[in-house]
Design a protein around this motif. Structure first.
Motif, PDB file in Angstrom:
ATOM      1  N   PHE A  12       0.888  -1.166   0.000  1.00  8.92           N
ATOM      2  CA  PHE A  12       0.000   0.000   0.000  1.00  8.92           C
ATOM      3  C   PHE A  12       0.921   1.209   0.000  1.00  8.92           C
ATOM      4  O   PHE A  12       1.457   1.573   1.041  1.00  8.92           O
ATOM      5  CB  PHE A  12      -0.886   0.021   1.241  1.00  8.92           C
ATOM      6  CG  PHE A  12      -1.878  -1.098   1.296  1.00  8.92           C
ATOM      7  CD1 PHE A  12      -2.952  -1.123   0.418  1.00  8.92           C
ATOM      8  CD2 PHE A  12      -1.752  -2.126   2.226  1.00  8.92           C
ATOM      9  CE1 PHE A  12      -3.878  -2.156   0.470  1.00  8.92           C
ATOM     10  CE2 PHE A  12      -2.672  -3.152   2.277  1.00  8.92           C
ATOM     11  CZ  PHE A  12      -3.743  -3.173   1.394  1.00  8.92           C
ATOM     12  N   PHE A  15       4.226   1.086   2.036  1.00  8.92           N
ATOM     13  CA  PHE A  15       4.098   0.087   3.094  1.00  8.92           C
ATOM     14  C   PHE A  15       3.844  -1.312   2.519  1.00  8.92           C
ATOM     15  O   PHE A  15       2.967  -1.501   1.679  1.00  8.92           O
ATOM     16  CB  PHE A  15       2.950   0.497   4.014  1.00  8.92           C
ATOM     17  CG  PHE A  15       2.692  -0.471   5.117  1.00  8.92           C
ATOM     18  CD1 PHE A  15       3.536  -0.532   6.214  1.00  8.92           C
ATOM     19  CD2 PHE A  15       1.587  -1.318   5.059  1.00  8.92           C
ATOM     20  CE1 PHE A  15       3.289  -1.428   7.233  1.00  8.92           C
ATOM     21  CE2 PHE A  15       1.337  -2.219   6.071  1.00  8.92           C
ATOM     22  CZ  PHE A  15       2.187  -2.267   7.158  1.00  8.92           C
ATOM     23  N   ALA A  17       2.358  -4.712   3.067  1.00  6.28           N
ATOM     24  CA  ALA A  17       1.427  -5.396   3.971  1.00  6.28           C
ATOM     25  C   ALA A  17       1.627  -6.903   3.912  1.00  6.28           C
ATOM     26  O   ALA A  17       1.453  -7.603   4.902  1.00  6.28           O
ATOM     27  CB  ALA A  17      -0.010  -5.031   3.620  1.00  6.28           C
ATOM     28  N   GLY A  36      -0.379 -12.044  14.268  1.00  5.89           N
ATOM     29  CA  GLY A  36      -0.832 -10.961  15.140  1.00  5.89           C
ATOM     30  C   GLY A  36      -1.648  -9.948  14.375  1.00  5.89           C
ATOM     31  O   GLY A  36      -1.894 -10.095  13.177  1.00  5.89           O
ATOM     32  N   ASN A  37      -2.079  -8.921  15.081  1.00  2.97           N
ATOM     33  CA  ASN A  37      -2.842  -7.869  14.418  1.00  2.97           C
ATOM     34  C   ASN A  37      -1.954  -7.158  13.401  1.00  2.97           C
ATOM     35  O   ASN A  37      -0.802  -6.843  13.680  1.00  2.97           O
ATOM     36  CB  ASN A  37      -3.360  -6.857  15.442  1.00  2.97           C
ATOM     37  CG  ASN A  37      -4.342  -7.505  16.393  1.00  2.97           C
ATOM     38  OD1 ASN A  37      -4.127  -7.551  17.595  1.00  2.97           O
ATOM     39  ND2 ASN A  37      -5.409  -8.044  15.846  1.00  2.97           N
ATOM     40  N   GLY A  38      -2.517  -6.966  12.242  1.00  3.62           N
ATOM     41  CA  GLY A  38      -1.768  -6.274  11.189  1.00  3.62           C
ATOM     42  C   GLY A  38      -0.760  -7.149  10.490  1.00  3.62           C
ATOM     43  O   GLY A  38       0.088  -6.662   9.752  1.00  3.62           O
ATOM     44  N   ALA A  39      -0.862  -8.472  10.679  1.00  4.57           N
ATOM     45  CA  ALA A  39       0.108  -9.374  10.065  1.00  4.57           C
ATOM     46  C   ALA A  39      -0.109  -9.498   8.558  1.00  4.57           C
ATOM     47  O   ALA A  39       0.795  -9.868   7.824  1.00  4.57           O
ATOM     48  CB  ALA A  39       0.020 -10.748  10.712  1.00  4.57           C
ATOM     49  N   GLY A  40      -1.317  -9.194   8.100  1.00  4.14           N
ATOM     50  CA  GLY A  40      -1.587  -9.268   6.668  1.00  4.14           C
ATOM     51  C   GLY A  40      -2.542 -10.386   6.282  1.00  4.14           C
ATOM     52  O   GLY A  40      -2.656 -10.734   5.115  1.00  4.14           O
ATOM     53  N   LYS A  41      -3.260 -10.921   7.247  1.00  2.17           N
ATOM     54  CA  LYS A  41      -4.179 -12.032   6.954  1.00  2.17           C
ATOM     55  C   LYS A  41      -5.345 -11.564   6.073  1.00  2.17           C
ATOM     56  O   LYS A  41      -5.625 -12.158   5.031  1.00  2.17           O
ATOM     57  CB  LYS A  41      -4.728 -12.627   8.264  1.00  2.17           C
ATOM     58  CG  LYS A  41      -3.646 -13.094   9.218  1.00  2.17           C
ATOM     59  CD  LYS A  41      -4.214 -13.658  10.498  1.00  2.17           C
ATOM     60  CE  LYS A  41      -4.965 -12.684  11.360  1.00  2.17           C
ATOM     61  NZ  LYS A  41      -4.154 -11.656  12.035  1.00  2.17           N
ATOM     62  N   THR A  42      -5.999 -10.508   6.540  1.00  2.00           N
ATOM     63  CA  THR A  42      -7.150 -10.016   5.785  1.00  2.00           C
ATOM     64  C   THR A  42      -6.738  -9.572   4.384  1.00  2.00           C
ATOM     65  O   THR A  42      -7.428  -9.861   3.398  1.00  2.00           O
ATOM     66  CB  THR A  42      -7.810  -8.854   6.551  1.00  2.00           C
ATOM     67  OG1 THR A  42      -8.185  -9.332   7.845  1.00  2.00           O
ATOM     68  CG2 THR A  42      -9.037  -8.351   5.835  1.00  2.00           C
ATOM     69  N   GLU A  79     -14.073 -10.182   7.725  1.00  2.00           N
ATOM     70  CA  GLU A  79     -13.725  -9.942   9.116  1.00  2.00           C
ATOM     71  C   GLU A  79     -14.689  -8.950   9.759  1.00  2.00           C
ATOM     72  O   GLU A  79     -15.139  -9.135  10.884  1.00  2.00           O
ATOM     73  CB  GLU A  79     -12.297  -9.386   9.141  1.00  2.00           C
ATOM     74  CG  GLU A  79     -11.851  -8.860  10.466  1.00  2.00           C
ATOM     75  CD  GLU A  79     -10.412  -8.373  10.373  1.00  2.00           C
ATOM     76  OE1 GLU A  79     -10.032  -7.806   9.340  1.00  2.00           O
ATOM     77  OE2 GLU A  79      -9.684  -8.577  11.343  1.00  2.00           O
ATOM     78  N   GLU A 156     -11.555 -14.863  10.727  1.00  2.00           N
ATOM     79  CA  GLU A 156     -11.883 -14.911  12.159  1.00  2.00           C
ATOM     80  C   GLU A 156     -13.334 -15.294  12.413  1.00  2.00           C
ATOM     81  O   GLU A 156     -14.102 -14.522  12.968  1.00  2.00           O
ATOM     82  CB  GLU A 156     -11.547 -13.575  12.810  1.00  2.00           C
ATOM     83  CG  GLU A 156     -10.060 -13.294  12.697  1.00  2.00           C
ATOM     84  CD  GLU A 156      -9.646 -12.023  13.412  1.00  2.00           C
ATOM     85  OE1 GLU A 156     -10.369 -11.613  14.318  1.00  2.00           O
ATOM     86  OE2 GLU A 156      -8.591 -11.480  13.056  1.00  2.00           O
ATOM     87  N   HIS A 188      -7.110 -15.929  15.906  1.00  2.00           N
ATOM     88  CA  HIS A 188      -6.100 -15.598  16.905  1.00  2.00           C
ATOM     89  C   HIS A 188      -6.041 -16.709  17.950  1.00  2.00           C
ATOM     90  O   HIS A 188      -5.255 -16.650  18.875  1.00  2.00           O
ATOM     91  CB  HIS A 188      -6.434 -14.267  17.584  1.00  2.00           C
ATOM     92  CG  HIS A 188      -6.289 -13.097  16.667  1.00  2.00           C
ATOM     93  ND1 HIS A 188      -5.083 -12.698  16.171  1.00  2.00           N
ATOM     94  CD2 HIS A 188      -7.194 -12.252  16.131  1.00  2.00           C
ATOM     95  CE1 HIS A 188      -5.238 -11.648  15.379  1.00  2.00           C
ATOM     96  NE2 HIS A 188      -6.523 -11.367  15.333  1.00  2.00           N
TER      97      HIS A 188
END
Ligand SMILES: Nc1ncnc2c1ncn2[C@@H]1O[C@H](COP(=O)(O)OP(=O)(O)OP(=O)(O)O)[C@@H](O)[C@H]1O
Ligand SMILES: [Mg+2]
Lengths: 299, 416
Positions: A12, A15, A17, A36-42, A79, A156, A188
């Motif tokens: 992005f 950045f 992702a 973790g949060n912001g790992a790039g799963k979504t 999500e 999730e 998670h």
């Protein structure tokens, strides 16, 4: 024939992702995505579905890119949960199912089946805004799998549910896998992945840190857990060679050791000191692996 | 294509069944009914009894019967009664028993002289009619004094043939122009409100889907471009339904009062002999204008993340529509002004302004074709860019500052 993710990177702007993701998700299996949060799963899921274009690399399902022509074969639970708040469950699901290529009669029959199975048949004529969040989630899970997709992506799926509902939805998802659907889900909760998935991937800040078959990951991790209870002081174990981590509990200690040979040394040392009530060698849990790998990456 | 119809019919039916739609439609229909019955309503509220005028004939020629007949020809709603003395008549006027009284006398040259007295003479309708009747009476009287034949009288009374013809080729005759002006005025209003109302509806619809987060499911099963245009056409169909209802009610109720209509309120608007081609152009330009603005609205709606931001986000679009409408309103008085000609080719203005020109002037067909062509090209371009904004926009949940978020949305739909 599977879902192949080939050298996928998503940026992005400046950045990154998702960074050079490479793996294959076998057919008719459940694949777990951890991170973790912001790992790039979504972000990865959105690329699989074609909602975002990868900056580099490509993703193919059975040799082809996923596009709108194949949308009747794909199911997706985003999500961010959301349905039309003012529409009745019936109209809502029928509409979404028709967009996935089902006809109205079939969709209604399936909807009734699932509502019964989730023990909420009375919701069919309720507006979504009248339902609690967890119950909305049930409706949304129904929407994502009512057309029996070949590939189901769940972002999730079990978050925000009470334990009874988690079990109920888990069973439903497992049934779907047994009937031949390939399922990719993120979570998670390590135990969900541990329990249901043969293959998994742990991501951290966009890069995969662990990827592969659960059993092999555990084996190649090497470290094992030893759980000990005894009638004498165990403090000498805190500085024992080969012990990487010590957790003292009320009744004894749980040690992380570098291998089975260390465990063998320990038991040899324990027996002469007195009565050993429990000595157990365990496989490492996914939580251990996650903390180790992701924690290491944090440092 | 199949999904297109599913989205279209879902949009159409769910809106059609919604409470707010039903309520606004009923209110608007009531409004149309009231407007189209304006003449009757005004009559009921206005003079519930006929106007009475007393005549005091002091000519000594017993003109009362003759005059009464002439008045009946001019305006049959005026009742003429005979009266002898002025004092009595004046009292009746003051008591508002009668509207006024007319004193008929002879002037010095033995000609006729009338004096109309009433409480208020601003109500000039009666006075004018009385005067007209008196003129008729005078002509007849003079004619019989000169012993003219009936045929000679007719000849005398026939007004000269008089016509105005505009020399400029693209101008319509003065009479046409006045008639067209009323119709164009009304239709401009319809286009203005239609475009604004339904485009806003689209923006709201898209923003609602986005903020309720159902959008991510939708775009994973239907392509954004299919979705966007299915929605736009679904709402177009809804607008057609509404228009048909309004015009249907209006037409039936107007038809019922057709006789009143021709000379009443609606004659001013040129509805007496409606110009079919003007209406057809109105439909074409309204549709194209709607498509243009609806596409814009869909893009703008897709980048907001809170439903409250919609109004702010679409305000530049609203401004464009309002400016177009204002230019058109100014142009109504002078449709051949050069700023009207220029703006009639600019896509965001042309739906209203080219329509204004077409309705008021004889515009060469190639000009209309160019304007429509430009409009369609813009719609297609906006559709292509719009679909990308839409695709990126629906995945974007940040603060929504118009231009920046549009840029972000475009970026997001690219690989970068
Ligand atoms: N549209 C976007 N524009 C810019 N950055 C983005 C965008 N979407 C995601 N990111 C960034 O990409 C990274 C990965 O986000 P992603 O949503 O994939 O994480 P995640 O693994 O799903 O996290 P979580 O467990 O919290 O859901 C984050 O750092 C996020 O800030
Ligand atoms: Mg996520």
């Amino acid at each position: 024939m599977a879902l192949q993710i080939k050298g996928v990177t998503k940026k992005f702007g400046e950045f990154t992702a998702v960074n050079n993701l490479n793996f294959t998700i076998p057919e008719k299996e459940m694949f777990g995505f951890l991170g973790g949060n912001g790992a790039g799963k979504t972000t990865t899921f959105r690329m699989i579905l074609g909602l975002l274009d990868p900056t580099e690399g490509e993703i193919v399902w059975n040799g082809k890119k996923i596009d709108y022509a194949s949308s009747s074969l794909i199911g997706y639970l985003p999500e961010e949960r959301g349905l039309y708040p003012k529409l009745k469950v019936r109209d809502q699901i029928v509409y979404l199912a028709r967009l996935r290529g089902m006809n109205k009669g079939k969709a209604l029959k399936e909807l009734e089946y699932w509502l019964d199975r989730f023990k909420v048949p009375e919701y069919i004529d309720k507006r979504v805004e009248e339902l609690s969040k967890g119950n909305q989630q049930k409706i949304q899970l129904i929407a994502s799998m009512i057309h029996k997709p070949e590939l189901l992506i769940l972002d999730e799926p079990f978050s925000g549910l009470d334990p009874v509902n988690v079990e109920m939805l888990k069973e439903a998802v497992i049934d779907l896998r047994d009937s031949g659907t390939t399922i990719v889900f993120s979570s998670h909760r390590m135990e969900h992945v541990e329990e249901m998935c043969e293959h998994l991937c742990i991501m951290h800040k966009g890069s995969p840190v662990v990827e592969g078959k659960l059993k092999e990951i555990k084996r190649s991790f090497g470290k094992k857990n030893v759980s000990i209870r005894a009638d004498f002081d165990l403090s000498f174990l805190d500085a024992y060679p080969g012990v990487t981590k010590v957790k003292t509990t009320m009744e004894g200690k749980i040690l992380q050791v570098t291998g089975e040979d260390v465990a063998a040394d320990i038991i040899r040392d324990l027996v002469p000191r007195g009565f050993v009530r429990k000595f157990e060698l365990e496989e490492p849990s996914l939580t251990d692996i996650f903390i180790e790998k992701v924690g290491a990456a944090y440092e | 294509m199949n999904k297109f119809w599913i989205v279209l019919s879902h949009t159409y039916l769910s809106k059609l069944k919604s409470k707010s739609f039903i309520i606004t439609t009923v209110i608007m229909m009531a409004l149309v009914l009231i407007l189209s019955n304006m003449t009757n309503i005004l009559k009921t509220f206005g003079s519930d009894d006929r106007e009475q005028v007393a005549i005091i004939d002091q000519t000594g020629e017993h003109l009362f019967d003759g005059y009464k007949a002439e008045v009946a020809v001019v305006n049959d709603e005026i009742t003429i009664i005979a009266s002898q003395d002025e004092e009595n008549a004046e009292k009746k006027v003051i008591d508002e028993e009668i509207s006024g009284y007319l004193l008929l006398e002879k002037d010095v040259d033995n000609g006729l002289k009338g004096t109309y007295k009433a409480n208020q003479i601003s109500d000039s309708m009666i006075s004018d009619d009385l005067f007209l009747a008196l003129s008729q009476l005078k002509s007849k009287r003079t004619a019989s004094e000169l012993s003219l034949t009936d045929q000679q009288i007719v000849q005398l009374n026939t007004p000269p043939a008089y016509e105005t013809i505009a020399l400029a080729e693209n101008a319509k005759s003065e009479e046409d122009l006045n008639q067209a002006r009323g119709l164009v005025y009304v239709l401009l209003f319809v286009i203005y409100f239609g475009v604004l109302m339904y485009a806003t509806m689209i923006a709201m619809e898209v923003a609602t889907e986005k903020t309720s987060r159902v959008m991510e499911i939708l775009i994973s099963s239907v392509s954004p471009i299919t979705q966007m245009f299915a929605k736009i056409l679904g709402v177009a169909l809804l607008s057609l339904t509404q228009m048909i209802l309004f015009f249907g009610v209006g037409y039936v109720s107007i038809k019922r009062n057709l006789t009143d209509m021709n000379e009443g309120f609606f004659a001013i608007f040129g509805f007496g002999n409606t110009n079919i081609s003007t209406i057809i152009y109105a439909i074409i330009f309204a549709m194209l204008g709607y498509l243009l603005y609806a596409t814009l609205a869909a893009c703008l709606g897709s980048v907001v993340s809170k439903i409250e931001d919609v109004q702010q986000m679409i305000s530049p679009m609203t401004m464009l529509v309002v400016i177009a409408f204002l230019i058109a309103m100014f142009g109504l008085g002078n449709p051949s002004a050069s700023y009207i000609t220029i703006t009639s080719f600019i896509p965001f203005f042309s739906p209203m302004i080219m329509f204004l020109r077409v309705g008021m002037l004889n515009v060469p067909f190639w000009e209309i074709a160019i304007s429509i062509g430009l409009l369609i090209a813009t719609i297609i371009l906006l559709g292509i860019v719009g679909a990308r904004i839409y695709r990126g926009g629906v995945l974007m949940y940040g603060s929504s500052k118009s231009l920046k978020s549009i840029k972000n949305a475009l970026q997001l739909s690219k690989k970068n």
